[in-house]
Scaffold this motif. Structure first.
Motif, PDB file in Angstrom:
ATOM      1  N   PRO A 216       0.832  -1.219   0.000  1.00  0.00           N
ATOM      2  CA  PRO A 216       0.000   0.000   0.000  1.00  0.00           C
ATOM      3  C   PRO A 216       0.857   1.255   0.000  1.00  0.00           C
ATOM      4  O   PRO A 216       1.936   1.288   0.586  1.00  0.00           O
ATOM      5  N   VAL A 217       0.358   2.282  -0.702  1.00  0.00           N
ATOM      6  CA  VAL A 217       1.059   3.560  -0.778  1.00  0.00           C
ATOM      7  C   VAL A 217       0.336   4.558   0.103  1.00  0.00           C
ATOM      8  O   VAL A 217      -0.889   4.699   0.037  1.00  0.00           O
ATOM      9  N   ASN A 218       1.092   5.244   0.953  1.00  0.00           N
ATOM     10  CA  ASN A 218       0.510   6.294   1.777  1.00  0.00           C
ATOM     11  C   ASN A 218      -0.104   7.358   0.864  1.00  0.00           C
ATOM     12  O   ASN A 218       0.591   7.926   0.020  1.00  0.00           O
ATOM     13  N   PRO A 219      -1.409   7.648   1.000  1.00  0.00           N
ATOM     14  CA  PRO A 219      -2.042   8.609   0.088  1.00  0.00           C
ATOM     15  C   PRO A 219      -1.362   9.970   0.046  1.00  0.00           C
ATOM     16  O   PRO A 219      -1.349  10.621  -0.999  1.00  0.00           O
ATOM     17  N   VAL A 220      -0.787  10.414   1.153  1.00  0.00           N
ATOM     18  CA  VAL A 220      -0.175  11.740   1.163  1.00  0.00           C
ATOM     19  C   VAL A 220       1.126  11.761   0.365  1.00  0.00           C
ATOM     20  O   VAL A 220       1.648  12.843   0.063  1.00  0.00           O
ATOM     21  N   ARG A 221       1.657  10.576   0.020  1.00  0.00           N
ATOM     22  CA  ARG A 221       2.880  10.528  -0.779  1.00  0.00           C
ATOM     23  C   ARG A 221       2.585  10.397  -2.270  1.00  0.00           C
ATOM     24  O   ARG A 221       3.506  10.379  -3.072  1.00  0.00           O
ATOM     25  N   ARG A 222       1.316  10.312  -2.617  1.00  0.00           N
ATOM     26  CA  ARG A 222       0.979  10.226  -4.036  1.00  0.00           C
ATOM     27  C   ARG A 222       1.094  11.605  -4.694  1.00  0.00           C
ATOM     28  O   ARG A 222       0.603  12.603  -4.166  1.00  0.00           O
ATOM     29  N   GLU A 223       1.735  11.623  -5.846  1.00  0.00           N
ATOM     30  CA  GLU A 223       1.799  12.834  -6.655  1.00  0.00           C
ATOM     31  C   GLU A 223       0.661  12.797  -7.672  1.00  0.00           C
ATOM     32  O   GLU A 223       0.345  11.732  -8.208  1.00  0.00           O
ATOM     33  N   PRO A 224       0.040  13.934  -7.973  1.00  0.00           N
ATOM     34  CA  PRO A 224      -1.019  13.912  -9.004  1.00  0.00           C
ATOM     35  C   PRO A 224      -0.443  13.562 -10.360  1.00  0.00           C
ATOM     36  O   PRO A 224       0.708  13.912 -10.668  1.00  0.00           O
ATOM     37  N   PRO A 225      -1.208  12.851 -11.199  1.00  0.00           N
ATOM     38  CA  PRO A 225      -0.736  12.531 -12.550  1.00  0.00           C
ATOM     39  C   PRO A 225      -0.360  13.799 -13.304  1.00  0.00           C
ATOM     40  O   PRO A 225      -0.994  14.849 -13.162  1.00  0.00           O
ATOM     41  N   ALA A 226       0.693  13.724 -14.115  1.00  0.00           N
ATOM     42  CA  ALA A 226       1.153  14.869 -14.897  1.00  0.00           C
ATOM     43  C   ALA A 226       1.959  14.362 -16.075  1.00  0.00           C
ATOM     44  O   ALA A 226       2.493  13.246 -16.041  1.00  0.00           O
ATOM     45  N   GLU A 227       2.028  15.171 -17.120  1.00  0.00           N
ATOM     46  CA  GLU A 227       2.751  14.865 -18.361  1.00  0.00           C
ATOM     47  C   GLU A 227       2.038  13.741 -19.128  1.00  0.00           C
ATOM     48  O   GLU A 227       1.488  12.817 -18.538  1.00  0.00           O
ATOM     49  N   PRO A 228       2.077  13.814 -20.451  1.00  0.00           N
ATOM     50  CA  PRO A 228       1.303  12.856 -21.251  1.00  0.00           C
ATOM     51  C   PRO A 228       2.059  11.572 -21.570  1.00  0.00           C
ATOM     52  O   PRO A 228       3.283  11.529 -21.587  1.00  0.00           O
ATOM     53  N   VAL A 229       1.281  10.514 -21.809  1.00  0.00           N
ATOM     54  CA  VAL A 229       1.763   9.319 -22.508  1.00  0.00           C
ATOM     55  C   VAL A 229       1.146   9.401 -23.906  1.00  0.00           C
ATOM     56  O   VAL A 229      -0.070   9.367 -24.052  1.00  0.00           O
TER      57      VAL A 229
ATOM     58  N   THR B 266      -8.652  12.641 -25.666  1.00  0.00           N
ATOM     59  CA  THR B 266      -8.677  11.968 -24.355  1.00  0.00           C
ATOM     60  C   THR B 266      -7.243  11.608 -23.966  1.00  0.00           C
ATOM     61  O   THR B 266      -6.907  10.433 -23.802  1.00  0.00           O
ATOM     62  N   THR B 267      -6.412  12.591 -23.847  1.00  0.00           N
ATOM     63  CA  THR B 267      -4.989  12.375 -23.613  1.00  0.00           C
ATOM     64  C   THR B 267      -4.752  11.532 -22.367  1.00  0.00           C
ATOM     65  O   THR B 267      -5.318  11.792 -21.304  1.00  0.00           O
ATOM     66  N   VAL B 268      -3.908  10.507 -22.517  1.00  0.00           N
ATOM     67  CA  VAL B 268      -3.520   9.664 -21.388  1.00  0.00           C
ATOM     68  C   VAL B 268      -2.406  10.369 -20.621  1.00  0.00           C
ATOM     69  O   VAL B 268      -1.435  10.861 -21.219  1.00  0.00           O
ATOM     70  N   VAL B 269      -2.529  10.427 -19.303  1.00  0.00           N
ATOM     71  CA  VAL B 269      -1.565  11.130 -18.469  1.00  0.00           C
ATOM     72  C   VAL B 269      -0.799  10.120 -17.626  1.00  0.00           C
ATOM     73  O   VAL B 269      -1.364   9.135 -17.142  1.00  0.00           O
ATOM     74  N   ARG B 270       0.485  10.349 -17.464  1.00  0.00           N
ATOM     75  CA  ARG B 270       1.315   9.433 -16.670  1.00  0.00           C
ATOM     76  C   ARG B 270       0.799   9.336 -15.239  1.00  0.00           C
ATOM     77  O   ARG B 270       0.657  10.344 -14.555  1.00  0.00           O
ATOM     78  N   GLY B 271       0.530   8.113 -14.813  1.00  0.00           N
ATOM     79  CA  GLY B 271      -0.015   7.891 -13.480  1.00  0.00           C
ATOM     80  C   GLY B 271      -1.519   7.753 -13.459  1.00  0.00           C
ATOM     81  O   GLY B 271      -2.107   7.535 -12.404  1.00  0.00           O
TER      82      GLY B 271
ATOM     83  N   GLY C 168       9.815   7.606 -11.976  1.00  0.00           N
ATOM     84  CA  GLY C 168       8.924   6.809 -12.806  1.00  0.00           C
ATOM     85  C   GLY C 168       7.455   6.967 -12.445  1.00  0.00           C
ATOM     86  O   GLY C 168       7.069   7.719 -11.545  1.00  0.00           O
ATOM     87  N   SER C 169       6.624   6.230 -13.181  1.00  0.00           N
ATOM     88  CA  SER C 169       5.180   6.257 -12.981  1.00  0.00           C
ATOM     89  C   SER C 169       4.576   4.976 -13.536  1.00  0.00           C
ATOM     90  O   SER C 169       5.177   4.321 -14.396  1.00  0.00           O
ATOM     91  N   VAL C 170       3.406   4.622 -13.041  1.00  0.00           N
ATOM     92  CA  VAL C 170       2.646   3.479 -13.551  1.00  0.00           C
ATOM     93  C   VAL C 170       1.310   4.004 -14.070  1.00  0.00           C
ATOM     94  O   VAL C 170       0.538   4.596 -13.320  1.00  0.00           O
ATOM     95  N   THR C 171       1.064   3.806 -15.349  1.00  0.00           N
ATOM     96  CA  THR C 171      -0.188   4.199 -15.987  1.00  0.00           C
ATOM     97  C   THR C 171      -0.931   2.934 -16.379  1.00  0.00           C
ATOM     98  O   THR C 171      -0.330   2.030 -16.968  1.00  0.00           O
TER      99      THR C 171
END
Length: 459
Positions: A117-130, A141-146, A296-299
């Motif tokens: 589990p990831v602590n919610p306060v450590r999550r960064e909002p999705p940003a930058e496109p895939v 409908t641009t896909v965003v990283r994360g 990195g990021s997981v989308t």
């Protein structure tokens, strides 16, 4: 290190389940090894423990096993898989066993397939496109990283072809990028198609391919997306890659979950799916994102077929609650020969403004997308009116909207199945489509953009 405790008290085998009596110290989700008297080994996960009785789902099914001659070894830990860059370029089955003729996949460490589990306060909002190279997706409908953005389809539509094309040609703007593709419940022909379509990306060491076919054990299908996400998390957060996880078909996954639930004798909920379907799907989809302090990021791009095209079916319905938009495929566009048959007005990326626009894609991107959708909605209304009164009764402006609708499908949405369009080419096509309308109808575009494309006294 936890000691392995072995039992010979397997009371019953019921479909994919084994019931073991007189167990002690056994926990939920614990990994189990079964050894038949005839030799070989099968594996399982603990589903339930109650007063010394454990219910275990057997990953390879229980066919041919005799409970009286079966030993169950409880390892004391959840199922773990090796993780690391050794997965890149490999083709495996749904349990992570090689299908490419190579050795078993090795990693520098192992991770539990249930994830951490990831602590919610450590999550960064999705940003930058895939960028997928698909105009209908990148423009509107641009896909965003994360992000988690599902594809809603129906039987007979080319969702697998679209998923494979996205996996083959997506990029992250030159940054380290890879794809984890988890196919669940596919036919052997579809599995061969996916292997061929992704051969180039696999050869370049940018792909992990997990193939669970329809004749594989149903329990394996429940495990496949979890292994895929576990591999992706390591590649993203420790190896510094932007990872796109494509999971097709999530409806097959949900049906496998329903089969296991029925074997356990659980009380069914909507359409016989288990009552915990929502939380189970969320446990997969929510493993996407970006984590503060980690690279990195997981989308996640789940693909699911809606039975009978019913978007209120439990799988698409619950998926819509969990995810951040949807890409919807249309039978009407498919019948017209448009590929990919993306219904732009039914599709939505709620994270698009986080990943598109100035400094991310292009300054005019969001305005062009908004104008396209507004014009398309008006064009659909005009087409319905034309069906009632005939095109001869329409105004010149209305006829311009019909021309726009035709150009939108022909020039922007439709593309070859092996065509990867750059964002620049996609937006230039979008401008050509928009300029089939009089300037006075392009009210959502700033004047400075129109002045650069049209004279001030233009139409």
């Amino acid at each position: 290190m936890n000691a392995v405790v072995e039992y010979t008290s397997v009371r019953e085998l019921r479909g994919p389940l084994a019931v073991v009596d007189r167990v002690e110290g056994v926990g939920w989700d614990e990994f189990v090894r079964f050894t038949p008297e005839s030799g070989g080994e099968r594996h399982g996960l603990v589903l339930e423990v109650d007063r010394g009785t454990a219910v275990v789902q057997v990953l390879e099914d229980t066919a041919g096993l005799d409970p009286a001659r079966l030993r169950a070894a409880f390892t004391g830990t959840p199922l773990r898989v090796p993780v690391g860059p050794g997965w890149l370029g490999r083709i495996c089955n749904g349990r992570g066993e090689p299908l490419d003729g190579g050795p078993p996949v090795f990693g520098t460490t192992t991770s539990a397939v249930s994830g951490d589990p990831v602590n919610p306060v450590r999550r960064e909002p999705p940003a930058e496109p895939v960028l997928t190279g698909i105009s209908a997706i990148d423009a509107l409908t641009t896909v965003v990283r994360g992000q988690k953005l599902p594809v809603f389809s129906a039987a007979g539509l080319p969702h697998l072809e679209l998923a494979a094309q996205i996996a083959a040609q997506s990029t992250a703007g030159g940054q380290p990028f890879c794809v984890v593709f988890a196919a669940m419940g596919v036919t052997h022909a579809d599995a061969a198609f996916v292997r061929d379509a992704l051969e180039e990306r696999s050869a370049s060491g940018e792909l992990v391919l997990l193939l669970n076919t329809a004749d594989d054990p149903v329990i394996e299908r429940v495990l496949t997306p979890r292994i895929a996400l576990t591999v992706a998390e390591r590649l993203a957060f420790f190896e510094g890659r932007h990872v796109l996880v494509v999971m097709a078909d999530m409806t097959s996954y949900a049906e496998a979950l329903r089969e296991v639930s029925a074997a356990r004798g659980e009380i069914p909920a909507r359409r016989a799916y288990p009552g915990y379907l929502y939380s189970d799907l969320a446990s997969l989809y929510e493993r996407c994102g970006r984590v503060r302090g980690l690279p990195g990021s997981v989308t996640v791009l789940p693909v699911l077929t809606m039975p009978a095209g019913d978007i209120t079916h439990p799988v698409p319905d619950l998926t819509g609650y969990i995810t951040e938009g949807q890409v919807v495929l249309s039978r009407t566009l498919h019948a017209r020969g448009v590929y990919p048959p993306v219904d732009a007005l039914s599709s939505l990326s709620r994270m698009m403004r986080k990943g598109a626009g100035p400094g991310r894609t292009r300054e005019d991107h969001l305005d062009v997308a908004a104008q396209l959708l507004a014009a398309l909605a008006r064009a659909r209304q005009v087409r319905e009116l034309a069906d009632l009164v005939g095109q001869s009764a329409l105004t010149a402006t209305d006829r311009a909207y019909l021309d726009f609708d035709d150009a939108f499908g022909r020039e922007l949405v439709d593309q070859r199945r092996d065509e990867a369009r750059t964002l620049e080419e996609t937006l230039e096509r979008a401008w050509r489509v928009l300029l089939t309308l009089p300037r006075g109808q392009l009210s959502m575009l700033p004047a400075r953009f129109l002045d650069a494309r049209l004279p001030q006294d233009g139409r």
